[in-house]
Design an enzyme around this catalytic site. Sequence first.
Site, PDB file in Angstrom:
ATOM      1  N   ASP A   1       0.853  -1.191   0.000  1.00 31.28           N
ATOM      2  CA  ASP A   1       0.000   0.000   0.000  1.00 31.28           C
ATOM      3  C   ASP A   1       0.889   1.241   0.000  1.00 31.28           C
ATOM      4  OD1 ASP A   1      -2.785   1.242   0.441  1.00 31.28           O
ATOM      5  OD2 ASP A   1      -1.573   2.189   2.001  1.00 31.28           O
TER       6      ASP A   1
ATOM      7  N   GLU B   1       1.013   5.479   0.460  1.00 27.79           N
ATOM      8  CA  GLU B   1       0.419   6.787   0.723  1.00 27.79           C
ATOM      9  C   GLU B   1       1.160   7.763  -0.187  1.00 27.79           C
ATOM     10  OE1 GLU B   1      -2.259   6.920   2.433  1.00 27.79           O
ATOM     11  OE2 GLU B   1      -2.063   4.895   3.238  1.00 27.79           O
TER      12      GLU B   1
ATOM     13  N   HIS C   1      -5.329   4.535   6.354  1.00 27.40           N
ATOM     14  CA  HIS C   1      -4.567   5.536   5.596  1.00 27.40           C
ATOM     15  C   HIS C   1      -3.153   5.715   6.137  1.00 27.40           C
ATOM     16  CE1 HIS C   1      -8.302   6.101   3.624  1.00 27.40           C
ATOM     17  NE2 HIS C   1      -8.862   6.681   4.654  1.00 27.40           N
TER      18      HIS C   1
ATOM     19  N   ASP D   1      -2.717  -0.499   6.426  1.00 28.03           N
ATOM     20  CA  ASP D   1      -3.598  -0.847   5.309  1.00 28.03           C
ATOM     21  C   ASP D   1      -3.114  -2.113   4.597  1.00 28.03           C
ATOM     22  OD1 ASP D   1      -5.134   1.316   5.941  1.00 28.03           O
ATOM     23  OD2 ASP D   1      -4.855   2.386   4.055  1.00 28.03           O
TER      24      ASP D   1
END
Length: 206
Positions: A11, A13, A151, A156
């Site tokens: 994941d 960000e 987040h 995540d």
Amino acid sequence: MSHADTVIVLDFETTGLSPQQGDRAIEIGAVKLENGIITDRFQQLMNPGFRVTSFIEQYTGISNEMLSQAPSCKTVMADFSDFIGNSSLVAHNASFDQRFLIAELNRLHRPFNTSFACSMLIARRVFPEAANHQLGTLVAHTNIEHDGVFHRALADAEMTAQLWLKLLQKLQQQWPALTVSFELMQQLQQQPKGALDRFIKRQLAT
């Protein structure tokens, strides 16, 4: 044919939605699954070289101060490229993460030659009864334990890994004779909604 329970779940960000518009990764989190067990983790903030907006700071909880002390995207992504090697990859809404992974690896002149599967697309086929197919909704729908953090990349990735195992478990329970390979999961995500039974029966007949 590769095992669907031996993958890297990742994941990102990011500073925004589009690497084509100059957005960069600011955090990567990943877990390595081997035979359905988490055997390794990778988590690192990375400095994109510019300040992120207050919206992104609030959305992710990642501040400009935190990023100012982080290593560069170049350093982190070189390490992450080594971590993933040629493993099969999984992400929730994978087209987003794949775009950023390819963009960051292109900056390093590193080839991208691994396969992606999307837990969101597959969940739409396997859990059509869920209220929606956002990660948080599916975590609640499948009773995955979590600490309420969303987040942030590693949290995540961990939840997506648990969701991935729930998807494999549901398919195996429903069709015990089915060999659930990574390639089958990739094919499954491309099937029309509502066509899961027909697709699986076709697989079992071959």
